[in-house]
Structure formats: structure tokens, C-alpha cells
Motif scaffolding. Structure first.
Motif, PDB file in Angstrom:
ATOM      1  N   HIS A   1      39.741  41.526  48.267  1.00 57.91           N
ATOM      2  CA  HIS A   1      41.107  41.352  47.749  1.00 57.91           C
ATOM      3  C   HIS A   1      41.758  40.114  48.346  1.00 57.91           C
ATOM      4  CE1 HIS A   1      41.402  44.891  45.264  1.00 57.91           C
ATOM      5  NE2 HIS A   1      41.006  45.686  46.244  1.00 57.91           N
ATOM      6  N   ARG A   2      41.576  39.910  49.653  1.00 59.34           N
ATOM      7  CA  ARG A   2      42.150  38.721  50.287  1.00 59.34           C
ATOM      8  C   ARG A   2      41.554  37.441  49.710  1.00 59.34           C
ATOM      9  NH1 ARG A   2      42.189  40.570  56.701  1.00 59.34           N
ATOM     10  NH2 ARG A   2      43.814  42.210  56.474  1.00 59.34           N
ATOM     11  N   LEU A   3      40.280  37.459  49.493  1.00 56.45           N
ATOM     12  CA  LEU A   3      39.638  36.285  48.903  1.00 56.45           C
ATOM     13  C   LEU A   3      40.164  36.015  47.500  1.00 56.45           C
ATOM     14  CD1 LEU A   3      37.512  34.074  49.100  1.00 56.45           C
ATOM     15  CD2 LEU A   3      35.818  35.707  48.265  1.00 56.45           C
ATOM     16  N   ASN A   4      40.366  37.083  46.754  1.00 55.06           N
ATOM     17  CA  ASN A   4      40.931  36.900  45.410  1.00 55.06           C
ATOM     18  C   ASN A   4      42.334  36.323  45.477  1.00 55.06           C
ATOM     19  OD1 ASN A   4      38.631  37.924  44.142  1.00 55.06           O
ATOM     20  ND2 ASN A   4      39.358  40.028  44.232  1.00 55.06           N
ATOM     21  N   ASN A   5      43.143  36.823  46.429  1.00 56.70           N
ATOM     22  CA  ASN A   5      44.488  36.271  46.584  1.00 56.70           C
ATOM     23  C   ASN A   5      44.445  34.807  46.997  1.00 56.70           C
ATOM     24  OD1 ASN A   5      45.649  38.754  45.957  1.00 56.70           O
ATOM     25  ND2 ASN A   5      45.635  39.443  48.092  1.00 56.70           N
ATOM     26  N   LEU A   6      43.510  34.484  47.907  1.00 55.75           N
ATOM     27  CA  LEU A   6      43.352  33.096  48.331  1.00 55.75           C
ATOM     28  C   LEU A   6      42.989  32.199  47.157  1.00 55.75           C
ATOM     29  CD1 LEU A   6      43.151  30.978  50.607  1.00 55.75           C
ATOM     30  CD2 LEU A   6      40.772  31.665  50.914  1.00 55.75           C
ATOM     31  N   LEU A   7      42.055  32.682  46.370  1.00 52.85           N
ATOM     32  CA  LEU A   7      41.647  31.886  45.201  1.00 52.85           C
ATOM     33  C   LEU A   7      42.782  31.755  44.196  1.00 52.85           C
ATOM     34  CD1 LEU A   7      38.036  33.292  44.599  1.00 52.85           C
ATOM     35  CD2 LEU A   7      38.673  31.141  45.671  1.00 52.85           C
TER      36      LEU A   7
ATOM     37  N   PRO B   1      44.674  26.724  43.750  1.00 55.94           N
ATOM     38  CA  PRO B   1      45.335  25.771  42.833  1.00 55.94           C
ATOM     39  C   PRO B   1      46.019  24.627  43.567  1.00 55.94           C
ATOM     40  CG  PRO B   1      45.760  28.014  42.135  1.00 55.94           C
ATOM     41  CD  PRO B   1      45.112  28.102  43.474  1.00 55.94           C
ATOM     42  N   VAL B   2      46.662  24.913  44.768  1.00 55.00           N
ATOM     43  CA  VAL B   2      47.312  23.846  45.540  1.00 55.00           C
ATOM     44  C   VAL B   2      46.277  22.834  46.014  1.00 55.00           C
ATOM     45  CG1 VAL B   2      48.678  23.380  47.600  1.00 55.00           C
ATOM     46  CG2 VAL B   2      49.147  25.425  46.232  1.00 55.00           C
TER      47      VAL B   2
ATOM     48  N   LYS C   1      43.349  16.455  43.098  1.00 54.73           N
ATOM     49  CA  LYS C   1      43.623  15.665  41.894  1.00 54.73           C
ATOM     50  C   LYS C   1      44.498  14.462  42.225  1.00 54.73           C
ATOM     51  CE  LYS C   1      45.410  16.140  37.194  1.00 54.73           C
ATOM     52  NZ  LYS C   1      46.018  17.066  36.210  1.00 54.73           N
ATOM     53  N   THR C   2      45.536  14.692  43.091  1.00 61.74           N
ATOM     54  CA  THR C   2      46.412  13.588  43.502  1.00 61.74           C
ATOM     55  C   THR C   2      45.626  12.539  44.277  1.00 61.74           C
ATOM     56  OG1 THR C   2      48.267  15.141  43.611  1.00 61.74           O
ATOM     57  CG2 THR C   2      48.520  13.035  44.741  1.00 61.74           C
ATOM     58  N   ALA C   3      44.755  13.006  45.212  1.00 58.01           N
ATOM     59  CA  ALA C   3      43.939  12.057  45.970  1.00 58.01           C
ATOM     60  C   ALA C   3      43.023  11.264  45.057  1.00 58.01           C
ATOM     61  CB  ALA C   3      43.124  12.813  47.023  1.00 58.01           C
TER      62      ALA C   3
END
Length: 294
Positions: free
Chosen positions: A190-196, A201-202, A208-210
Motif C-alpha cells: 500500500h505504501r509503495l502504491n501511495n508513493l507511486l 508524478p513529481v 521532464k523539466t531537467a
């Protein structure tokens, strides 16, 4: 004057006819055709396991008859006689025998193995030798069953060991630990899913910015006049090379200063003389300065 039959006679006649039809029907159900011509032979054997009345008789896979009766010869030991009914046109060569084969589904079958090397035939009513063929079922019983009997005590011991293992507290603790580990793995998942779902995305946006900045920097580098810069650098290096050559040559003041030892020695002597003069001046100032007031 018509002769009338009594009721008893009619009942008896009907009973006889019914019994005849019953006998014919029973034999028909067994596969015995009472109205088809046939000839009879006897088969002498020592074992009639799985053989019944109406057991089929084959010749090269073709059904040619049935077993009509089974009789045990009490005058001798292990001798059983089978009476078989064969088709009228079926003849058995002398020297032939009957193979008794066991099957998985249909019990047993009789197979006449003809002796095709002779042209003499047995007469109806003669006796043919019967031989028991070891089939798959018999082979399993003879080979596998003793092994199973030997394995039964071991299997019993294994089952007892399994029962002890199942009833042990260690197994119960292991299962509890496994359940706890499974719960922890579920929480980590569950924690891994929340992290993903949140941080990934951040991170992807930063990457993407780099990537955009790197692309811009690459475009700026492409806009620079690298050829002119390299030409200027080569010109500067040529000037340094020319200066170095002039410094190493003896046709100029700097070259003489750097390469001619005479000038270096003269300068050293001059410095030594100046140093001696300063020392002497410090030690004997009156020699060089004369003050007179009157």
C-alpha cells in the motif's frame, strides 16, 4: 366332435412355452444364439479367473464364439474344462491353443492361436489346451502389490510424522509469522502504491523539466560560433609560441637576459659590489659623509 383341452393342459402348455422363451431369451441376452449352427470344443485350463458364461472367443480379433459352460474336474487337481460354442464354419488346426487374457473392462477374453503350419484339424468335441497369458492387470497385481505391501508401514510412519508435524507448536508459530509477514507485505505494498501515486508524478515532472533545460542548453551551445572561438584560440597559441621562440633566441634583450650567462654573471657581480658598498657604508659612514658646521 371337437376335442377340448382341459385348463390344466393349457396352463402346462403355456408354462412350457414360457420357459422355452425364457431360456432362449436368457441365452440371447448372454450373446448365445440358439438358432445359429455351431460346433463345440473343450478347453482344458487351470485358472478361469474373470471367465464367465458367454465370455467371448476370438480369432485374430474376430469374435467366433462364446463360452457355454464351466466345469471343474474333481477327479484331478487344478483342472477346469470350458465348453465353447464356435461358428459352424470355424475349424481349429491341430497344435493350436487358447490364450486366456485378462482385460481392464470386460473381464477376460479367449483368443484361439491357430497353428497355421499344419493342415490337419481337430474334430468337434476335441479338447484344446488353454494357457493363461499374463496381462497388464495380472502384472500389476504380481509386481506392484508386493511393493505396496512393503510400502504400507513406511507410509504409516510418514503419516504419523506428518500428524506430529501438523500438531506441533512450531508449525503454528511459523504460520503465525507467515501471516504477520504477509500483513507487513500488504502494508508495504500500500505504501509503495501511495508513493507511486504521489511522489512519482513529481519526480517525473522534475525529470521532464531537467530534460527541457538540457535541450535548451544544447540549443544554446549549438548557437555559439565555435569555429571563430577555435580560430581565436589557435591565434593566441601561435602568439605564445612566437613569444617563446623569441625568449629562447639571443637576438633580443629578453633572450640575452634569459639565455646569456655573461649578463647574469655581471649582474651578480654588480649586486655583490653594491652589497659590499652598503655594508662598508654602514660600518664607516664618516668615510662617505663629512659634516662641518664651522
Amino acid at each position: 366332435m371337437k376335442r377340448k383341452f382341459s385348463k390344466e393342459a393349457i396352463i402346462g402348455l403355456v408354462t412350457i412355452v414360457s420357459l422355452a422363451f425364457l431360456y432362449i431369451g436368457v441365452n440371447f441376452l448372454k450373446g448365445i444364439n440358439m438358432f445359429k449352427p455351431s460346433n463345440y470344443y473343450y478347453i482344458s485350463c487351470t485358472n478361469v479367473r474373470d471367465i464367465n458364461i458367454s465370455t467371448p472367443v476370438f480369432v485374430e480379433g474376430f469374435k467366433v464364439g462364446l463360452v457355454r459352460s464351466i466345469e471343474y474336474d474333481y477327479s484331478s487337481t487344478n483342472k477346469i474344462t470350458l465348453e465353447v460354442s464356435l461358428d459352424k464354419g470355424m475349424r481349429i488346426n491341430k497344435g493350436s491353443y487358447v490364450s486366456i487374457e485378462s482385460t481392464l473392462l470386460s473381464g477376460a477374453e479367449l483368443h484361439i492361436i491357430l497353428n497355421k503350419y499344419v493342415t490337419e484339424y481337430l474334430k468337434p468335441g476335441d479338447t484344446v489346451e488353454g494357457r493363461m497369458k499374463v496381462g497388464m492387470v495380472t502384472s500389476v497385481e504380481e509386481r506392484v502389490m508386493p511393493t505396496l505391501e512393503e510400502m504400507l508401514p513406511k507410509i504409516d510412519s510418514i503419516l504419523a510424522g506428518l500428524q506430529t508435524l501438523v500438531n506441533s507448536a512450531a508449525l503454528y508459530n511459523t504460520l503465525e509469522n507467515l501471516e504477520s509477514a504477509t500483513k507487513q507485505l500488504d502494508v508495504s505494498s500500500h505504501r509503495l502504491n501511495n508513493l507511486l501515486a504521489t511522489d512519482l508524478p513529481v519526480i517525473a515532472d522534475n525529470l521532464k523539466t531537467a530534460s527541457v533545460n538540457l535541450s535548451t542548453f544544447s540549443a544554446d551551445i549549438n548557437k555559439l560560433n565555435l569555429e571563430q572561438s577555435v580560430t581565436s584560440l589557435n591565434s593566441t597559441l601561435d602568439n605564445f609560441d612566437s613569444m617563446s621562440k623569441r625568449l629562447n633566441a639571443k637576438d633580443n634583450s629578453l633572450g640575452l637576459l634569459l639565455n646569456d650567462s655573461t649578463l647574469y654573471n655581471n649582474l651578480n657581480r654588480t649586486l655583490d659590489n653594491a652589497s659590499g658598498l652598503i655594508i662598508d657604508f654602514k660600518q664607516n659612514p664618516k668615510r662617505y659623509i663629512n659634516f662641518s658646521l664651522f
